[in-house]
Design a protein around this motif. Structure first.
Motif, mmCIF file in Angstrom:
data_model
loop_
_atom_site.group_PDB
_atom_site.id
_atom_site.type_symbol
_atom_site.label_atom_id
_atom_site.label_comp_id
_atom_site.label_asym_id
_atom_site.label_seq_id
_atom_site.Cartn_x
_atom_site.Cartn_y
_atom_site.Cartn_z
ATOM 1 N N SER A 114 83.551 84.733 -28.068
ATOM 2 C CA SER A 114 82.567 83.659 -28.239
ATOM 3 C C SER A 114 82.110 83.118 -26.895
ATOM 4 C CB SER A 114 83.149 82.533 -29.091
ATOM 5 O OG SER A 114 83.374 82.963 -30.401
ATOM 6 N N ALA A 115 83.034 82.972 -25.960
ATOM 7 C CA ALA A 115 82.664 82.506 -24.615
ATOM 8 C C ALA A 115 81.728 83.512 -23.945
ATOM 9 C CB ALA A 115 83.908 82.279 -23.770
ATOM 10 N N ILE A 116 82.012 84.793 -24.121
ATOM 11 C CA ILE A 116 81.153 85.834 -23.545
ATOM 12 C C ILE A 116 79.778 85.816 -24.210
ATOM 13 C CG2 ILE A 116 80.861 88.339 -23.321
ATOM 14 C CD1 ILE A 116 83.992 88.424 -23.091
ATOM 15 N N MET A 117 79.760 85.656 -25.521
ATOM 16 C CA MET A 117 78.465 85.569 -26.205
ATOM 17 C C MET A 117 77.679 84.348 -25.766
ATOM 18 S SD MET A 117 78.776 86.970 -30.088
ATOM 19 C CE MET A 117 80.252 86.106 -30.555
ATOM 20 N N PHE A 148 75.827 85.325 -22.742
ATOM 21 C CA PHE A 148 74.667 86.166 -23.018
ATOM 22 C C PHE A 148 73.529 85.392 -23.694
ATOM 23 C CE2 PHE A 148 77.807 89.766 -22.915
ATOM 24 C CZ PHE A 148 77.309 90.326 -21.746
ATOM 25 N N ILE A 149 73.861 84.488 -24.580
ATOM 26 C CA ILE A 149 72.828 83.694 -25.258
ATOM 27 C C ILE A 149 72.081 82.828 -24.260
ATOM 28 C CG2 ILE A 149 72.458 81.789 -26.885
ATOM 29 C CD1 ILE A 149 74.839 82.999 -28.518
ATOM 30 N N VAL A 150 72.818 82.091 -23.440
ATOM 31 C CA VAL A 150 72.172 81.198 -22.463
ATOM 32 C C VAL A 150 71.409 82.010 -21.420
ATOM 33 C CG1 VAL A 150 72.572 79.422 -20.718
ATOM 34 C CG2 VAL A 150 73.843 79.373 -22.869
ATOM 35 N N SER A 151 71.975 83.141 -21.035
ATOM 36 C CA SER A 151 71.297 84.004 -20.070
ATOM 37 C C SER A 151 69.972 84.508 -20.615
ATOM 38 C CB SER A 151 72.198 85.183 -19.707
ATOM 39 O OG SER A 151 71.546 86.064 -18.832
ATOM 40 N N ARG A 152 69.987 84.888 -21.867
ATOM 41 C CA ARG A 152 68.766 85.399 -22.497
ATOM 42 C C ARG A 152 67.720 84.286 -22.665
ATOM 43 N NH1 ARG A 152 66.242 90.268 -23.624
ATOM 44 N NH2 ARG A 152 64.949 89.992 -25.465
ATOM 45 N N LEU A 153 68.167 83.093 -22.997
ATOM 46 C CA LEU A 153 67.232 81.990 -23.230
ATOM 47 C C LEU A 153 66.688 81.375 -21.948
ATOM 48 C CD1 LEU A 153 68.963 80.184 -26.229
ATOM 49 C CD2 LEU A 153 66.933 81.656 -26.291
ATOM 50 N N GLN A 172 71.571 82.654 -14.245
ATOM 51 C CA GLN A 172 72.962 83.117 -14.239
ATOM 52 C C GLN A 172 73.957 81.972 -14.067
ATOM 53 O OE1 GLN A 172 73.731 86.030 -15.117
ATOM 54 N NE2 GLN A 172 71.751 87.028 -14.947
ATOM 55 N N ILE A 173 73.617 81.009 -13.234
ATOM 56 C CA ILE A 173 74.534 79.893 -12.990
ATOM 57 C C ILE A 173 74.684 79.051 -14.254
ATOM 58 C CG2 ILE A 173 74.887 77.769 -11.662
ATOM 59 C CD1 ILE A 173 73.561 79.231 -9.294
ATOM 60 N N SER A 174 73.572 78.740 -14.912
ATOM 61 C CA SER A 174 73.643 77.986 -16.166
ATOM 62 C C SER A 174 74.447 78.750 -17.214
ATOM 63 C CB SER A 174 72.248 77.712 -16.718
ATOM 64 O OG SER A 174 71.532 76.883 -15.850
ATOM 65 N N SER A 175 74.248 80.039 -17.269
ATOM 66 C CA SER A 175 74.965 80.875 -18.229
ATOM 67 C C SER A 175 76.461 80.835 -17.975
ATOM 68 C CB SER A 175 74.475 82.316 -18.156
ATOM 69 O OG SER A 175 73.090 82.384 -18.376
ATOM 70 N N LEU A 176 76.846 80.971 -16.714
ATOM 71 C CA LEU A 176 78.267 80.920 -16.359
ATOM 72 C C LEU A 176 78.872 79.553 -16.652
ATOM 73 C CD1 LEU A 176 78.302 82.932 -13.018
ATOM 74 C CD2 LEU A 176 79.445 83.549 -15.154
ATOM 75 N N LEU A 177 78.132 78.493 -16.344
ATOM 76 C CA LEU A 177 78.641 77.147 -16.600
ATOM 77 C C LEU A 177 78.816 76.877 -18.101
ATOM 78 C CD1 LEU A 177 76.684 75.055 -13.947
ATOM 79 C CD2 LEU A 177 79.123 75.608 -13.965
ATOM 80 N N CYS A 178 77.870 77.334 -18.911
ATOM 81 C CA CYS A 178 77.992 77.151 -20.364
ATOM 82 C C CYS A 178 79.179 77.936 -20.914
ATOM 83 C CB CYS A 178 76.708 77.570 -21.064
ATOM 84 S SG CYS A 178 75.362 76.400 -20.829
#
Length: 111
Positions: free
Chosen positions: A54-57, A60-65, A69-75
């Motif tokens: 779920s953390a990995i997904m 990917f969800i935040v990265s796609r939206l 990359q930084i926001s995706s990693l932080l989320c």
């Protein structure tokens, strides 16, 4: 199943809608495969894997939206260390599994 109905309150008509059979099937597979003595531990381990997924997904969800990359990693990191998610992982309950299925659905929608 005491009354032959799948509900937590046979006197409340809406109660028939609140519990789907997905988690009982998930837990029953663990019970069937690993046996009564190990089913709780096996379920907790599987839920830990689902929570990590779920953390990995989330990444990917935040990265796609957002494409960031930084926001995706932080989320993903926030999801991974959020205390309520950590507490519910080893407990036999629907929280981890339902969150995984929700994120899997969102992940499928954004891709």
């Amino acid at each position: 199943m005491q009354f032959g109905k799948y509900t937590f309150d046979v006197n409340m008509p809406d109660a028939y809608l609140y519990r789907g059979p997905i988690y009982p099937i998930f837990w029953g597979v663990h019970y069937f495969v690993f046996g009564e003595d190990v089913a709780y531990i096996a379920t907790a381990v599987t839920q830990s894997v689902l929570d990590a997924s779920s953390a990995i997904m989330m990444y990917f969800i935040v990265s796609r939206l957002t494409g960031n990359q930084i926001s995706s990693l932080l989320c993903a990191l926030k999801y991974a260390i959020f205390p309520m998610f950590i507490v519910h992982v080893p407990i036999t309950g629907t929280e981890t599994f339902a969150t995984f299925l929700t994120l899997l659905t969102i992940n499928a929608l954004v891709y």
